[in-house]
Scaffold this motif. Structure first.
Motif, short mmCIF file in Angstrom:
data_model
loop_
_atom_site.label_atom_id
_atom_site.label_comp_id
_atom_site.label_asym_id
_atom_site.label_seq_id
_atom_site.Cartn_x
_atom_site.Cartn_y
_atom_site.Cartn_z
N VAL A 34 0.73 -1.55 0.11
CA VAL A 34 -0.01 0.23 -0.04
C VAL A 34 1.22 1.16 0.33
O VAL A 34 2.00 1.72 0.35
CB VAL A 34 -0.80 0.18 1.30
CG1 VAL A 34 -1.92 0.92 0.81
CG2 VAL A 34 -1.91 -1.09 0.62
N GLU A 35 0.69 2.13 -0.94
CA GLU A 35 1.15 3.02 -1.41
C GLU A 35 0.53 4.59 -0.96
O GLU A 35 -0.31 4.87 -2.32
CB GLU A 35 2.37 2.92 -2.61
CG GLU A 35 2.77 4.73 -3.03
CD GLU A 35 3.40 5.39 -2.16
OE1 GLU A 35 2.98 6.24 -1.05
OE2 GLU A 35 4.67 4.51 -1.98
N THR A 36 0.39 4.95 0.17
CA THR A 36 -0.39 6.99 0.49
C THR A 36 0.44 6.85 1.97
O THR A 36 0.45 6.47 2.37
CB THR A 36 -1.59 5.82 0.50
OG1 THR A 36 -2.12 6.97 0.95
CG2 THR A 36 -2.39 4.60 1.15
N CYS A 37 0.16 7.97 1.77
CA CYS A 37 0.07 8.69 3.29
C CYS A 37 -0.54 7.91 3.84
O CYS A 37 -1.81 7.38 4.12
CB CYS A 37 -0.23 10.58 3.46
SG CYS A 37 0.99 11.39 2.06
N TYR A 38 -0.16 7.71 5.82
CA TYR A 38 -0.71 7.71 6.40
C TYR A 38 -1.64 5.87 6.33
O TYR A 38 -2.39 5.59 6.94
CB TYR A 38 -2.32 8.06 7.35
CG TYR A 38 -1.60 10.05 7.27
CD1 TYR A 38 -1.31 9.89 8.63
CD2 TYR A 38 -1.96 10.24 6.69
CE1 TYR A 38 -0.65 11.53 8.50
CE2 TYR A 38 -1.68 11.73 6.38
CZ TYR A 38 -1.22 12.41 7.29
OH TYR A 38 -0.59 13.88 7.87
N SER A 39 -0.84 5.11 5.60
CA SER A 39 -0.93 3.77 4.79
C SER A 39 -1.26 2.58 6.21
O SER A 39 -1.70 1.63 6.29
CB SER A 39 -0.15 3.35 3.51
OG SER A 39 0.83 3.71 3.86
N THR A 83 3.08 -1.83 3.95
CA THR A 83 2.53 0.22 3.24
C THR A 83 4.02 1.34 3.30
O THR A 83 5.63 0.55 4.15
CB THR A 83 2.26 0.56 5.11
OG1 THR A 83 2.45 0.75 5.78
CG2 THR A 83 0.80 -0.29 4.31
N SER A 115 3.56 11.26 6.15
CA SER A 115 2.88 11.46 5.43
C SER A 115 4.47 10.61 4.63
O SER A 115 4.90 10.18 5.59
CB SER A 115 3.87 12.51 4.67
OG SER A 115 1.99 13.25 5.13
N SER A 116 4.12 9.84 3.18
CA SER A 116 4.47 9.29 2.48
C SER A 116 5.40 10.24 1.74
O SER A 116 4.86 11.56 1.69
CB SER A 116 4.51 7.79 1.61
OG SER A 116 3.64 7.90 0.90
N ALA A 139 6.36 12.18 -1.81
CA ALA A 139 7.29 12.16 -3.36
C ALA A 139 7.86 12.08 -4.60
O ALA A 139 8.45 13.49 -3.54
CB ALA A 139 5.69 13.03 -3.42
N ASP A 185 6.54 7.65 -5.65
CA ASP A 185 6.60 8.15 -4.44
C ASP A 185 8.29 7.31 -3.55
O ASP A 185 7.86 5.53 -4.48
CB ASP A 185 5.22 7.52 -3.45
CG ASP A 185 5.26 7.46 -1.95
OD1 ASP A 185 6.05 6.70 -1.32
OD2 ASP A 185 5.35 8.64 -1.53
N SER A 204 7.31 3.11 -3.79
CA SER A 204 6.89 2.70 -4.36
C SER A 204 7.65 2.53 -5.72
O SER A 204 8.36 1.48 -6.09
CB SER A 204 5.46 3.00 -5.11
OG SER A 204 5.45 4.18 -5.46
#
Length: 114
Positions: A21-26, A44, A51-52, A54, A67, A70
């Protein structure tokens, strides 16, 4: 999401599952939510409270095209022999390379050693 995973497991829809899972707060999608008995291993981009990050800014599109997590995960997948590298070995390499967020792992850790 978690109820869908539990339903799939209860109905034998998969043997084992790996989720990236690639997203902020994942991490919030799995922390204290994903039991270890569903045969699911998840990793994650970030923990539940951060945040993740970018990368690869595109001036024309005015957006980032990747990101760190990823990009590192896909580079690892391209470079290493995935028939020999375990998911845990990949996780560690991606975690070390991803310096702007805390890459996490959840679920059935036995899967990560395969």
């Amino acid at each position: 999401f978690m109820s869908a995973l539990k339903n799939m497991h209860a109905n034998g829809k998969y043997g084992q599952m790996v989720i990236y899972v690639e997203t902020c707060y994942s991490g919030s999608m799995f922390k204290n939510l994903l039991p270890s008995n569903l045969n699911i291993y998840a990793t994650t981009a970030a923990n539940a409270v951060e945040s993740s990050y970018a990368c690869y800014w595109d001036q024309r599109l005015h957006t980032c095209l990747g990101d760190l997590y990823s990009v590192n995960w896909m580079a690892n997948s391209d470079y290493y022999n995935l028939n020999k590298e375990t998911l845990y070995e990949q996780f560690v390499k991606v975690r070390i390379a991803t310096t702007r967020s805390h890459v996490q792992e959840y679920g059935d850790m036995a899967i990560s050693n395969k």
